[in-house]
Motif scaffolding. Structure first.
Motif, mmCIF file in Angstrom:
data_model
loop_
_atom_site.group_PDB
_atom_site.id
_atom_site.type_symbol
_atom_site.label_atom_id
_atom_site.label_comp_id
_atom_site.label_asym_id
_atom_site.label_seq_id
_atom_site.Cartn_x
_atom_site.Cartn_y
_atom_site.Cartn_z
ATOM 1 N N ASP A 278 -1.956 0.787 -5.092
ATOM 2 C CA ASP A 278 -1.311 -0.444 -4.615
ATOM 3 C C ASP A 278 -0.339 -1.013 -5.656
ATOM 4 O O ASP A 278 -0.535 -0.852 -6.870
ATOM 5 C CB ASP A 278 -2.350 -1.524 -4.301
ATOM 6 N N ILE A 279 0.688 -1.684 -5.157
ATOM 7 C CA ILE A 279 1.601 -2.464 -5.999
ATOM 8 C C ILE A 279 1.485 -3.919 -5.556
ATOM 9 O O ILE A 279 1.466 -4.209 -4.363
ATOM 10 C CB ILE A 279 3.056 -1.990 -5.843
ATOM 11 N N TYR B 31 5.985 2.800 0.661
ATOM 12 C CA TYR B 31 5.013 1.717 0.634
ATOM 13 C C TYR B 31 5.127 0.847 1.884
ATOM 14 O O TYR B 31 6.212 0.711 2.469
ATOM 15 C CB TYR B 31 5.210 0.838 -0.605
ATOM 16 N N ILE B 32 3.992 0.263 2.256
ATOM 17 C CA ILE B 32 3.946 -0.641 3.405
ATOM 18 C C ILE B 32 3.261 -1.935 2.989
ATOM 19 O O ILE B 32 2.294 -1.913 2.214
ATOM 20 C CB ILE B 32 3.197 0.006 4.598
ATOM 21 N N ILE B 33 3.778 -3.066 3.478
ATOM 22 C CA ILE B 33 3.174 -4.361 3.156
ATOM 23 C C ILE B 33 1.831 -4.494 3.875
ATOM 24 O O ILE B 33 1.701 -4.160 5.056
ATOM 25 C CB ILE B 33 4.109 -5.522 3.555
ATOM 26 N N ASP B 34 0.828 -4.998 3.159
ATOM 27 C CA ASP B 34 -0.497 -5.196 3.730
ATOM 28 C C ASP B 34 -0.412 -6.023 5.021
ATOM 29 O O ASP B 34 0.354 -6.987 5.102
ATOM 30 C CB ASP B 34 -1.377 -5.930 2.707
ATOM 31 N N GLU B 35 -1.198 -5.628 6.036
ATOM 32 C CA GLU B 35 -1.129 -6.291 7.353
ATOM 33 C C GLU B 35 -1.428 -7.785 7.258
ATOM 34 O O GLU B 35 -0.797 -8.599 7.918
ATOM 35 C CB GLU B 35 -2.105 -5.636 8.332
ATOM 36 N N HIS C 109 0.844 -1.198 0.000
ATOM 37 C CA HIS C 109 0.000 0.000 0.000
ATOM 38 C C HIS C 109 0.881 1.250 0.000
ATOM 39 O O HIS C 109 1.874 1.313 0.746
ATOM 40 C CB HIS C 109 -0.900 0.031 1.244
ATOM 41 N N LYS C 110 0.504 2.220 -0.793
ATOM 42 C CA LYS C 110 1.228 3.490 -0.792
ATOM 43 C C LYS C 110 0.881 4.253 0.474
ATOM 44 O O LYS C 110 -0.294 4.407 0.818
ATOM 45 C CB LYS C 110 0.868 4.326 -2.032
ATOM 46 N N ARG C 111 1.888 4.682 1.188
ATOM 47 C CA ARG C 111 1.645 5.430 2.420
ATOM 48 C C ARG C 111 1.033 6.773 2.064
ATOM 49 O O ARG C 111 1.489 7.461 1.127
ATOM 50 C CB ARG C 111 2.956 5.666 3.177
#
Length: 333
Positions: free
Chosen positions: A235-236, A281-285, A217-219
Motif C-alpha cells: 500500500d501507498i 494502484y487503486i484508491i481504497d473503496e 492499493h497495488k493492483r
C-alpha cells in the motif's frame, strides 16, 4: 390555459432554512409561486391576521415539521405553524405535510428543549399524520417528495390557480399577477444568492487545508476470483488537503458527467495529482466513498437525475462549487 399555483410553505424558520430553500427551489421549478411569512412583514396588523390573508390567497399548503414546535401565539397557546395548518384545513385548502423521520438525530439546537414543547410537537404530529403526509431525512429528499406530492394534488385536487395576463381581462387579476411576478423574481434572486453560500452546518466538516489520508492499493498482477484482496505491505498512503482534492477534480466536473464515468472524473485526477500510476494502484473503496460524500456534504458537487429514454444520473459542480473553484484557482493580480 397554462396555470400557475400559489403555494404556502409553513414551518419553523431558523432550524429549517436549508430545507425551506430546497422546497422553494422545487416549487419554482414547477412554475409555482412560493409564499411564506418571511417575505411579508406584518405591518400594522397582528401577525396571524396577515398569515390568514396569505393562506386564503394560496391554492395549496405545504407543511414541514423538523424537531421544533415553533413560536407560540399568545391567545391560543399553540404555535403559529400549528395554527396555520389548522386554518388551511378549515378553509378547505389541499394540504401536504412532511415530518422529519429521525428527529432524535438532529442537533440539540434544532429540537425542542422542554418537555412541554416536545409534548405539544408530538400531539401536533399526530394530528398531521391523519392527512396526506410523508417523512424525510435530507433536504434534497424533502424537495423531491414535495414535488411528487404536488403532482398528485394538481391531478386529484385541482384549484383555480393563476393564468397569464393576456389570457384574462380582469384588471384586478392583472395587477395581482404582476405583484406575484415581482415576488417570484425576488425569490429567484434570493435562491441564487443562497446557492453561492456554503451549506448550513458544513463548517463542522473537514475542508480547506484540513488533510485526509488516502490509501492506494497495488493492483494484483493476476486475479483469481476476488481481485480486492490487496497486500497491505504494497500500500501507498498520502495525506492530501481537501482543497487539493477539490481543485484536482473540479475542472472535470465543470460540465455534468454521467455517474457511470465518475471514476475517471473524480478519482483519476487524484492519481495524477499525487503522481501515482492509475494502472498500478487503486484508491481504497472506503476512501472513494468518503471523498464523494465529503464533497457532497460541503456543497461542492451534486448529483441529479434526468429522465430521457431511461434514467440518466449525472454529477457536476454546484454553483457554490464553481465559485470556490474560481476563488482558489483563478490567477490574482
Amino acid at each position: 390555459m397554462e396555470k400557475k399555483y400559489q403555494v404556502f410553505v409553513s414551518s419553523t424558520y431558523q432550524d429549517l432554512i436549508e430545507e425551506r430553500q430546497k422546497v422553494i427551489e422545487a416549487l419554482l421549478g414547477k412554475n409555482c409561486f412560493p409564499v411564506g411569512m418571511e417575505y411579508f412583514p406584518a405591518a400594522n396588523e397582528d401577525q396571524f391576521t396577515v398569515i390568514k390573508k396569505l393562506i386564503d390567497r394560496c391554492d395549496y399548503y405545504i407543511l414541514i415539521i423538523g424537531g421544533r414546535y415553533g413560536s407560540i401565539e399568545p391567545k391560543s397557546g399553540k404555535s403559529y405553524t400549528q395554527l396555520e395548518f389548522e386554518y388551511a384545513i378549515s378553509r378547505g385548502i389541499p394540504v401536504a405535510s412532511f415530518y422529519h423521520a429521525e428527529p432524535s438525530k438532529l442537533p440539540a439546537e434544532r429540537v425542542e428543549s422542554t418537555e412541554v414543547g416536545k409534548q405539544k410537537l408530538g400531539e401536533f404530529k399526530k394530528n398531521v399524520q391523519e392527512k396526506l403526509c410523508d417523512s424525510w431525512k435530507e433536504p434534497y429528499e424533502l424537495a423531491f417528495k414535495v414535488s411528487r406530492s404536488l403532482d398528485y394534488l394538481f391531478e386529484n385536487s385541482p384549484r383555480v390557480g393563476w393564468v397569464k395576463a393576456d389570457a384574462i381581462s380582469s384588471a384586478e387579476a392583472n395587477k395581482e399577477i404582476l405583484f406575484l411576478k415581482k415576488e417570484n423574481e425576488k425569490l429567484l434572486e434570493q435562491v441564487n444568492r443562497l446557492s453561492l453560500r456554503a451549506p448550513i452546518g458544513s463548517e463542522n466538516f473537514q475542508q480547506g487545508n484540513d488533510t485526509y489520508n488516502i490509501i492506494f492499493h497495488k493492483r494484483p498482477s493476476f486475479s483469481w476470483g476476488d481481485d480486492k484482496e490487496y497486500e497491505e505491505k504494497d500500500d501507498i498512503q498520502r495525506d492530501v488537503s481537501w482543497n487539493e482534492i477539490f481543485l484536482s477534480i473540479a475542472p472535470g466536473l465543470f460540465n455534468p458527467v454521467p455517474y457511470t464515468e465518475i471514476q475517471n472524473y473524480l478519482f483519476k485526477p487524484i492519481h495524477k495529482l499525487l503522481g501515482i500510476s492509475e494502472l498500478d494502484y487503486i484508491i481504497d473503496e472506503k476512501n472513494q466513498e468518503v471523498i464523494e460524500i465529503q464533497l457532497l456534504a460541503l456543497g461542492l458537487i451534486e448529483t441529479d437525475k434526468v429522465i430521457e429514454n431511461g434514467v440518466y444520473t449525472y454529477c457536476t459542480l454546484t454553483p457554490y462549487g464553481r465559485a470556490e473553484m474560481v476563488k482558489l484557482k483563478a490567477i490574482k493580480k
